[in-house]
Design an enzyme around this catalytic site. Sequence first.
Site: not given
Ligand code: NAP
Length: 456
Positions: A158-161, A232-233, A266
Amino acid sequence: MNTNASIKTINPYNNQFLKEYKLHTDSELTQLLSTSNETFYKWRQTSIKERARLLDNLAQILEDDKHDLAELMTVEMGKPITQSISEIEKCLTLCEFYATNADDFLADELIETDASESFISYDPLGPILAIMPWNYPFWQVMRFAIPTLTAGNTAILKHASNVTGCALAIEKLFEKAGYPKGCFTTILADHETVEKLIENDIIKAVTLTGSEKAGRSIAATAGQYLKKTVLELGGNNACIVLDDANLEKYMDTMVNARMQNTGQSCIAAKRFIVTENIYDTFVSQFKDKVAALKCGDPMDKQTTIGTLARADLGDILKKQIDDSVKLGATIVTGNKQKDAYFEPTIITNITPKMPVFNEETFGPVAVIMKVKNAEEAFKMAALTKYGLGTMVFTQNIEMAETYVDMVEDGAYFINELVKSDARLPFGGTKASGYGRELSKEGIHEFVNRKTVFIKY
Ligand code: NAP
């Protein structure tokens, strides 16, 4: 279950509508999960040699399709095209790494006990659900999928939309490489539906790369059903620059540590913590390098700063900066926002109370704090709830090494930016999550480490 009927993708550079994708219906999702499960029982029986052969095919296809895939990534999330190409090239190295080493990593591990023979058998678990972010649309998915599939599991993405085109392109890549149908599946679903899927017995474990908020929610659901998770947050990495740092040699590295991927990484250097004797020189040189970055059309090969992946992400940054300015921070340069574009920004006069210091800033914003000495610098670096990595720039390697045990993060880099590498484990501590990707550790995350004990 899906409450929205579709996803619409938009090019963040020019706001142009790209494509509309219908979400999967409940019955389609049931069918996709069932196929993934059926495929798993056949796939797990294939030899590692066969899986390595498919990795070689995948690498070749990535190479052949590199430019098209990179363009797709750039139009969907605004990454400068040269960086998109590098991302695809990095995925190739991952295929090569696991094709070469999987046999060794997954071999039974003999352990001497009172048994005639005892060993650990690394067995796959089944279909693994991966929820992935948009910032490295190919690399994030591949670094989960390649080791996980090579260990004999099947993968459901399930990728980011906003990168749905990339999600479907990745599914096609696996098909083209010859992976059996159901080995790698992309699902199009909303959050509620994804959380519901975790309950399904077919899903054996879940991995999420994304925000802390999403991590907490997914881990709570998975915990309820006793499914293993890897998270991985976010991160708030410090980049410590000491008096004796070689700025001439490493300034480009440090600017890159913050500005690559338009600051949306990240593991980016989100807080520069600089000792007082070198501080003014550092700020001045950093500023010159930032001024030389080329902002513009992400499809232009000269561009080094593209747009943020979505316009609303700039609003979050702006608020973090404005709130910090109210607390006394100074804007040295930048801080202009227009749609999804955010001007590279440098901020000084930083205190730990400011949002730009204690929250993750996800964009081209360099925060520079002045401290007295190394001891204070490492203390400041540790003042964060996140734990992805710390980097330090100094010529005194012996002194820097004395901090190896004290840095509580998943990574500690001396005279190099924190970066991922197929050969090294990658992951965080504290609010940055748990579990490891890449290397031998990564391929062992989604396996049953089975103890086998035999007496003759
Ligand atoms: P996000 O809003 O958490 O989204 C990431 C993924 O999770 C998307 O596919 C999103 O879907 C999905 N998602 C979010 N809430 C969900 C829920 N309650 N149920 C199911 N799926 C859910 O993060 P982002 O803003 O796209 O990415 C940035 C964040 O990722 C930053 O905090 C960054 O540091 C972190 N990150 C961490 C790493 C690592 O390796 N530690 C690597 C890269 C990024 P939708 O797109 O459909 O909303």
